[in-house]
Design a protein around this motif. Sequence first.
Motif, PDB file in Angstrom:
ATOM      1  N   UNK A  93     -67.178 -29.821  30.036  1.00 53.61           N
ATOM      2  CA  UNK A  93     -65.829 -29.911  29.492  1.00 53.61           C
ATOM      3  C   UNK A  93     -65.316 -28.558  29.022  1.00 53.61           C
ATOM      4  N   UNK A  94     -66.178 -27.796  28.364  1.00 51.15           N
ATOM      5  CA  UNK A  94     -65.790 -26.455  27.908  1.00 51.15           C
ATOM      6  C   UNK A  94     -65.550 -25.541  29.106  1.00 51.15           C
ATOM      7  N   UNK A  95     -66.382 -25.665  30.137  1.00 49.93           N
ATOM      8  CA  UNK A  95     -66.188 -24.853  31.345  1.00 49.93           C
ATOM      9  C   UNK A  95     -64.866 -25.199  32.008  1.00 49.93           C
ATOM     10  N   UNK A  96     -64.529 -26.478  32.027  1.00 47.27           N
ATOM     11  CA  UNK A  96     -63.249 -26.890  32.608  1.00 47.27           C
ATOM     12  C   UNK A  96     -62.093 -26.261  31.845  1.00 47.27           C
ATOM     13  N   UNK A  97     -62.185 -26.213  30.522  1.00 48.37           N
ATOM     14  CA  UNK A  97     -61.137 -25.579  29.711  1.00 48.37           C
ATOM     15  C   UNK A  97     -61.018 -24.094  30.046  1.00 48.37           C
ATOM     16  N   UNK A  98     -62.157 -23.423  30.232  1.00 46.16           N
ATOM     17  CA  UNK A  98     -62.153 -22.009  30.602  1.00 46.16           C
ATOM     18  C   UNK A  98     -61.492 -21.837  31.964  1.00 46.16           C
ATOM     19  N   UNK A  99     -61.883 -22.666  32.921  1.00 49.36           N
ATOM     20  CA  UNK A  99     -61.311 -22.582  34.271  1.00 49.36           C
ATOM     21  C   UNK A  99     -59.808 -22.849  34.218  1.00 49.36           C
ATOM     22  N   UNK A 100     -59.400 -23.826  33.423  1.00 47.73           N
ATOM     23  CA  UNK A 100     -57.966 -24.119  33.277  1.00 47.73           C
ATOM     24  C   UNK A 100     -57.211 -22.883  32.789  1.00 47.73           C
ATOM     25  N   UNK A 101     -57.752 -22.212  31.758  1.00 48.38           N
ATOM     26  CA  UNK A 101     -57.088 -21.009  31.222  1.00 48.38           C
ATOM     27  C   UNK A 101     -57.030 -19.910  32.283  1.00 48.38           C
ATOM     28  N   UNK A 102     -58.146 -19.705  32.981  1.00 45.64           N
ATOM     29  CA  UNK A 102     -58.189 -18.657  34.007  1.00 45.64           C
ATOM     30  C   UNK A 102     -57.250 -18.980  35.163  1.00 45.64           C
ATOM     31  N   UNK A 103     -57.150 -20.252  35.505  1.00 41.61           N
ATOM     32  CA  UNK A 103     -56.256 -20.651  36.588  1.00 41.61           C
ATOM     33  C   UNK A 103     -54.795 -20.448  36.177  1.00 41.61           C
ATOM     34  N   UNK A 104     -54.444 -20.841  34.949  1.00 44.35           N
ATOM     35  CA  UNK A 104     -53.074 -20.640  34.457  1.00 44.35           C
ATOM     36  C   UNK A 104     -52.704 -19.157  34.442  1.00 44.35           C
ATOM     37  N   UNK A 105     -53.678 -18.306  34.119  1.00 46.31           N
ATOM     38  CA  UNK A 105     -53.434 -16.856  34.080  1.00 46.31           C
ATOM     39  C   UNK A 105     -53.435 -16.231  35.470  1.00 46.31           C
ATOM     40  N   UNK A 106     -53.781 -17.019  36.496  1.00 44.57           N
ATOM     41  CA  UNK A 106     -53.773 -16.513  37.867  1.00 44.57           C
ATOM     42  C   UNK A 106     -55.033 -15.780  38.271  1.00 44.57           C
ATOM     43  N   UNK A 107     -56.102 -15.906  37.489  1.00 46.83           N
ATOM     44  CA  UNK A 107     -57.341 -15.186  37.782  1.00 46.83           C
ATOM     45  C   UNK A 107     -58.275 -15.926  38.733  1.00 46.83           C
ATOM     46  N   UNK A 108     -58.228 -17.248  38.720  1.00 42.20           N
ATOM     47  CA  UNK A 108     -59.095 -18.027  39.611  1.00 42.20           C
ATOM     48  C   UNK A 108     -58.283 -19.132  40.273  1.00 42.20           C
ATOM     49  N   UNK A 109     -58.869 -19.667  41.323  1.00 44.38           N
ATOM     50  CA  UNK A 109     -58.294 -20.810  42.019  1.00 44.38           C
ATOM     51  C   UNK A 109     -59.409 -21.814  42.264  1.00 44.38           C
ATOM     52  N   UNK A 110     -59.033 -23.085  42.225  1.00 45.96           N
ATOM     53  CA  UNK A 110     -59.979 -24.150  42.548  1.00 45.96           C
ATOM     54  C   UNK A 110     -59.793 -24.515  44.019  1.00 45.96           C
ATOM     55  N   UNK A 111     -60.921 -24.738  44.683  1.00 46.84           N
ATOM     56  CA  UNK A 111     -60.907 -25.160  46.084  1.00 46.84           C
ATOM     57  C   UNK A 111     -61.922 -26.276  46.256  1.00 46.84           C
ATOM     58  N   UNK A 112     -61.600 -27.239  47.083  1.00 51.74           N
ATOM     59  CA  UNK A 112     -62.561 -28.293  47.412  1.00 51.74           C
ATOM     60  C   UNK A 112     -63.615 -27.707  48.334  1.00 51.74           C
ATOM     61  N   UNK A 113     -64.871 -28.060  48.092  1.00 52.80           N
ATOM     62  CA  UNK A 113     -65.972 -27.650  48.961  1.00 52.80           C
ATOM     63  C   UNK A 113     -65.752 -28.280  50.333  1.00 52.80           C
ATOM     64  N   UNK A 114     -65.807 -27.475  51.377  1.00 52.26           N
ATOM     65  CA  UNK A 114     -65.531 -28.003  52.720  1.00 52.26           C
ATOM     66  C   UNK A 114     -66.625 -28.945  53.212  1.00 52.26           C
TER      67      UNK A 114
END
Length: 173
Positions: free
Chosen positions: A75-96
């Motif tokens: 849950x904490x990692x998801x919050x970190x990813x959410x912040x990084x995604x909002x800031x434009x630093x990371x993107x989420x992708x589905x595993x192919x």
Amino acid sequence: MARAEDQERQQLGEDIVAAVQRMGVASRRVGDVFAAREGLHATDLEALLHVMQAQARDDPLTAGALAGSLGVSTGAATAVIDRLERAGHVQRHRDEHDRRKVIVRYSDAARAVAGEFFGPLTRLTDEVLGTFTTAELHTVARFLGAYTDAMARHVHDARTADGPRSAARDDRT
């Protein structure tokens, strides 16, 4: 003669540890300046480094794996990813290969921001590396890898030790 060599080795060990400590402080300060400029928390910056390094190794990083690397809950990692995604630093992708998995990737925008900030440091690092032979660099790389592993073991052992130190002190009074 062996005593002089032992003393020299002892002094070199102390000098190396002190240099590594100074490097750790300097590295943290560089990270702090970058994080402040980008509005990142310390954990966000650490997460970004894990994502970037995993991508450089071509080893996709899932949110769960990132949680493990950071030592936080999913849950904490998801919050970190959410912040990084909002800031434009990371993107989420589905595993192919497994659509249930979400891979976290370093964005092109983040790469550009990091390049602008860290580019001068990269050039300075290249200058320093240029003063060492390939054989010396192999030795430095081996030392830093082994030392980093030793510190990680120490952190693990300290985290899993029985109870906080303050409780042990309280028992003595």
